[in-house]
Design a protein around this motif. Structure first.
Motif, PDB file in Angstrom:
ATOM      1  N   ASP A   1       0.888  -1.233  -0.234  1.00  0.00           N
ATOM      2  CA  ASP A   1       0.009   0.087   0.055  1.00  0.00           C
ATOM      3  C   ASP A   1       1.062   1.326   0.042  1.00  0.00           C
ATOM      4  O   ASP A   1       1.119   1.926   0.905  1.00  0.00           O
ATOM      5  CB  ASP A   1      -0.924   0.115   1.378  1.00  0.00           C
ATOM      6  CG  ASP A   1      -1.881   1.444   1.235  1.00  0.00           C
ATOM      7  OD1 ASP A   1      -1.932   1.652   0.211  1.00  0.00           O
ATOM      8  OD2 ASP A   1      -2.304   1.447   2.462  1.00  0.00           O
TER       9      ASP A   1
ATOM     10  N   MET B   1      12.692   0.157  12.374  1.00  0.00           N
ATOM     11  CA  MET B   1      13.239   1.572  12.151  1.00  0.00           C
ATOM     12  C   MET B   1      12.078   2.548  12.692  1.00  0.00           C
ATOM     13  O   MET B   1      10.987   2.493  12.331  1.00  0.00           O
ATOM     14  CB  MET B   1      13.664   1.756  10.923  1.00  0.00           C
ATOM     15  CG  MET B   1      14.504   2.902  10.976  1.00  0.00           C
ATOM     16  SD  MET B   1      15.191   3.325   9.513  1.00  0.00           S
ATOM     17  CE  MET B   1      13.688   3.460   8.256  1.00  0.00           C
TER      18      MET B   1
ATOM     19  N   GLY C   1      11.698   5.438  12.120  1.00  0.00           N
ATOM     20  CA  GLY C   1      12.160   6.539  11.089  1.00  0.00           C
ATOM     21  C   GLY C   1      12.316   7.913  11.550  1.00  0.00           C
ATOM     22  O   GLY C   1      13.408   8.681  10.823  1.00  0.00           O
TER      23      GLY C   1
ATOM     24  N   PHE D   1      15.950  10.083  11.037  1.00  0.00           N
ATOM     25  CA  PHE D   1      16.008  11.163  10.471  1.00  0.00           C
ATOM     26  C   PHE D   1      16.449  12.407  11.442  1.00  0.00           C
ATOM     27  O   PHE D   1      17.267  13.046  10.814  1.00  0.00           O
ATOM     28  CB  PHE D   1      14.536  11.680   9.901  1.00  0.00           C
ATOM     29  CG  PHE D   1      14.646  12.573   8.659  1.00  0.00           C
ATOM     30  CD1 PHE D   1      14.851  14.054   9.189  1.00  0.00           C
ATOM     31  CD2 PHE D   1      14.323  12.383   7.369  1.00  0.00           C
ATOM     32  CE1 PHE D   1      14.749  14.786   8.051  1.00  0.00           C
ATOM     33  CE2 PHE D   1      14.233  13.107   6.314  1.00  0.00           C
ATOM     34  CZ  PHE D   1      14.607  14.576   6.780  1.00  0.00           C
TER      35      PHE D   1
ATOM     36  N   PHE E   1      25.515   7.761   9.091  1.00  0.00           N
ATOM     37  CA  PHE E   1      25.376   7.333  10.350  1.00  0.00           C
ATOM     38  C   PHE E   1      24.497   6.174  10.158  1.00  0.00           C
ATOM     39  O   PHE E   1      23.809   5.533   9.178  1.00  0.00           O
ATOM     40  CB  PHE E   1      24.114   8.579  10.765  1.00  0.00           C
ATOM     41  CG  PHE E   1      23.097   8.753   9.585  1.00  0.00           C
ATOM     42  CD1 PHE E   1      22.032   7.963   9.429  1.00  0.00           C
ATOM     43  CD2 PHE E   1      23.391   9.714   8.634  1.00  0.00           C
ATOM     44  CE1 PHE E   1      21.106   8.259   8.508  1.00  0.00           C
ATOM     45  CE2 PHE E   1      22.527   9.816   7.688  1.00  0.00           C
ATOM     46  CZ  PHE E   1      21.272   8.874   7.517  1.00  0.00           C
TER      47      PHE E   1
HETATM   48  O1  UT7 Z   1      20.381   4.079   6.844  1.00  0.00           O
HETATM   49  C1  UT7 Z   1      19.462   3.723   7.803  1.00  0.00           C
HETATM   50  C2  UT7 Z   1      18.645   5.065   8.245  1.00  0.00           C
HETATM   51  N1  UT7 Z   1      17.343   5.333   7.995  1.00  0.00           N
HETATM   52  C3  UT7 Z   1      16.976   6.246   7.643  1.00  0.00           C
HETATM   53  O2  UT7 Z   1      17.917   7.293   7.322  1.00  0.00           O
HETATM   54  C4  UT7 Z   1      15.486   6.701   7.746  1.00  0.00           C
HETATM   55  C5  UT7 Z   1      15.187   8.183   8.091  1.00  0.00           C
HETATM   56  N2  UT7 Z   1      13.662   8.447   8.214  1.00  0.00           N
HETATM   57  C6  UT7 Z   1      13.093   8.689   7.163  1.00  0.00           C
HETATM   58  O3  UT7 Z   1      13.802   8.747   6.008  1.00  0.00           O
HETATM   59  C7  UT7 Z   1      11.615   8.939   7.216  1.00  0.00           C
HETATM   60  O4  UT7 Z   1      11.255   9.140   8.362  1.00  0.00           O
HETATM   61  C8  UT7 Z   1      10.947   8.019   6.519  1.00  0.00           C
HETATM   62  C9  UT7 Z   1      10.896   8.025   5.095  1.00  0.00           C
HETATM   63  C10 UT7 Z   1      11.177   6.542   6.862  1.00  0.00           C
HETATM   64  C11 UT7 Z   1       9.253   8.276   6.837  1.00  0.00           C
HETATM   65  O5  UT7 Z   1       8.965   9.461   6.413  1.00  0.00           O
HETATM   66  P1  UT7 Z   1       8.223  10.406   7.366  1.00  0.00           P
HETATM   67  O6  UT7 Z   1       7.875  11.477   6.854  1.00  0.00           O
HETATM   68  O7  UT7 Z   1       8.783  10.376   8.498  1.00  0.00           O
HETATM   69  O8  UT7 Z   1       6.629   9.504   7.445  1.00  0.00           O
HETATM   70  P2  UT7 Z   1       5.800   8.982   8.731  1.00  0.00           P
HETATM   71  O9  UT7 Z   1       6.885   7.735   9.232  1.00  0.00           O
HETATM   72  O10 UT7 Z   1       5.852   9.943   9.842  1.00  0.00           O
HETATM   73  O11 UT7 Z   1       4.631   8.370   8.191  1.00  0.00           O
HETATM   74  C12 UT7 Z   1       3.541   9.371   7.627  1.00  0.00           C
HETATM   75  C13 UT7 Z   1       2.674   8.683   7.144  1.00  0.00           C
HETATM   76  C14 UT7 Z   1       2.051   7.508   8.056  1.00  0.00           C
HETATM   77  O12 UT7 Z   1       0.662   7.481   7.837  1.00  0.00           O
HETATM   78  P3  UT7 Z   1      -0.341   8.109   8.739  1.00  0.00           P
HETATM   79  O13 UT7 Z   1      -0.147   7.666  10.100  1.00  0.00           O
HETATM   80  O14 UT7 Z   1      -0.028   9.609   8.570  1.00  0.00           O
HETATM   81  O15 UT7 Z   1      -1.772   7.872   8.297  1.00  0.00           O
HETATM   82  C15 UT7 Z   1       2.706   6.193   7.625  1.00  0.00           C
HETATM   83  O16 UT7 Z   1       1.823   4.992   7.843  1.00  0.00           O
HETATM   84  O17 UT7 Z   1       2.864   7.808   5.801  1.00  0.00           O
HETATM   85  C16 UT7 Z   1       2.499   6.599   6.173  1.00  0.00           C
HETATM   86  N3  UT7 Z   1       3.670   5.611   5.284  1.00  0.00           N
HETATM   87  C17 UT7 Z   1       3.613   5.454   4.037  1.00  0.00           C
HETATM   88  N4  UT7 Z   1       2.651   5.683   3.313  1.00  0.00           N
HETATM   89  C18 UT7 Z   1       3.020   5.197   1.853  1.00  0.00           C
HETATM   90  C19 UT7 Z   1       4.731   5.241   6.057  1.00  0.00           C
HETATM   91  N5  UT7 Z   1       5.476   4.436   5.007  1.00  0.00           N
HETATM   92  C20 UT7 Z   1       4.933   4.561   4.090  1.00  0.00           C
HETATM   93  C21 UT7 Z   1       4.828   4.301   2.442  1.00  0.00           C
HETATM   94  N6  UT7 Z   1       4.078   4.412   1.661  1.00  0.00           N
HETATM   95  N7  UT7 Z   1       5.927   3.517   2.151  1.00  0.00           N
END
Ligand code: UT7
Length: 320
Positions: free
Chosen positions: A25, A207, A209, A213, A304
């Motif tokens: 999804d 993770m 996330g 970040f 990191f």
């Molecule tokens: O080398 C390892 C190091 N790892 C990293 O550097 C990761 C660092 N973090 C990130 O890059 C970001 O935090 C992510 C890309 C992982 C996530 O982005 P975000 O803007 O922090 O999103 P979030 O986790 O706060 O999620 C926002 C929404 C959530 O839905 P609700 O609760 O707002 O309804 C998630 O369920 O986005 C949803 N979501 C997705 N939707 C579609 C999370 N993953 C996905 C996805 N596709 N793949």
């Protein structure tokens, strides 16, 4: 110490965001603005050993050295199908090197931990030429029903040869185990008659996330600033800032903090995803192949990862 050769090897299968949305999804519209990732290379019938050997062989050929001139092989790898022997054992055999070898797990910062060790060996006269390889199959750590992690990662292997030189190499390593739960991946080993029930856990990568970040941006900014100070250099003295390729927004935030143009922060994440410790060496090899590096250029590397660990290095490009 200077870099005298690079190489890389990627799995042949490209997986686009649209292909992920066929069984998760998720969507290209969600992934691209939040991460910068459009596609990644994913291991199918290849082995990580074969990719690591291919990358290492290319770096050795690029350096112009013979296998027997390598004094040490250090391979960065978080996990692969062989618990033992190390990936570096396969590399030594395939290349025909005669030197010692070791694998280390410095998470996504592993290649820079390897670089720090290489510098310690070379600057104290224990070695003159070291092969550093970083090879990762992170797609195999993920739960492929979880969109939160699986869309972020890719697989790949890359290598560089470093050699003794008058140019100093500067490094910073940090570790803060208070945050070791922000990225975890647990595997069961073999069952014994002595362990307690429930003691061993199989848990695909989890993770936090947002925490990662935030810490990534703050720590990389700090490391880069501290390292410039340690080296008595200005940001303008650095040709390229080669940052861990985890999220384009993390790279952009660091670039904006330093107030430097985007072209000084090359990025490959759009077509590789996050390849853990292989990321920076993949980036280095791609920039090197593009012909944008000249002998004597100073490169800042910063990464990191799980632990929570960070590492940064300033190193000289020494290839003709
Ligand atoms: O080398 C390892 C190091 N790892 C990293 O550097 C990761 C660092 N973090 C990130 O890059 C970001 O935090 C992510 C890309 C992982 C996530 O982005 P975000 O803007 O922090 O999103 P979030 O986790 O706060 O999620 C926002 C929404 C959530 O839905 P609700 O609760 O707002 O309804 C998630 O369920 O986005 C949803 N979501 C997705 N939707 C579609 C999370 N993953 C996905 C996805 N596709 N793949």
């Amino acid at each position: 110490m200077k870099i005298i050769g690079t190489g890389s090897a990627m799995p042949k299968r490209t997986v686009t965001n649209a292909q992920l949305s066929e069984f998760l999804d998720t969507s290209d519209e969600w992934i691209v603005p939040r991460t910068g990732i459009k596609s990644r290379q994913v291991i199918t019938d290849e082995t990580l050993q074969a990719l690591a050997i291919d990358a290492a062989q290319k770096a050795l050929t690029d350096s112009g050295l013979k296998a027997e001139e390598i004094d040490f092989i250090i391979c960065s790898n978080v996990a692969n199908n062989y618990v033992t022997p190390a990936l570096s054992a396969f590399i030594q055999e395939a290349l025909g090197c005669k030197c010692p070898f070791v694998d280390l797990n410095g998470a996504c910062a592993g290649a820079l931990y390897a670089l720090d060790i290489a510098d310690a060996y070379i600057s104290t006269g224990r070695a003159e030429r070291i092969l550093i390889v970083a090879a990762e199959e992170v797609t195999k750590f993920c739960d492929w029903t979880q969109r939160e992690t699986s869309v972020l990662f890719g697989d790949g292997a890359a290598a560089m040869v470093v050699a003794k030189d008058d140019s100093p190499c500067y490094t910073i390593l940090t570790g803060d185990s208070r945050y070791k739960e922000v990225i975890t991946y647990r595997r069961k080993l073999e069952k014994t008659p002595f362990e307690q029930e429930g003691q061993a856990v199989d848990q695909p990568m989890i993770m936090k996330g947002r925490d990662v970040f935030r810490m990534a941006v703050l720590c990389s900014q700090r490391d880069i600033k501290d390292l410039l100070q340690k080296a008595n250099m200005k940001a303008e003295d650095i040709k390229f800032f080669m940052l861990h390729q985890a999220n384009k927004r993390i790279i952009d935030a660091i670039q904006e903090y330093l107030g430097l143009p985007e072209e000084r922060f090359p990025s490959i994440i759009d077509h590789t995803g996050n390849c853990s410790s292989a990321s920076i060496l993949l980036l280095l090899d791609e920039v090197a192949r593009s012909g944008k590096l000249a002998k004597g250029d100073k490169l800042m590397m910063s990464a990191f990862g799980a632990g929570f660990v960070t590492a940064a290095a300033i190193i000289t490009w020494g290839h003709e």
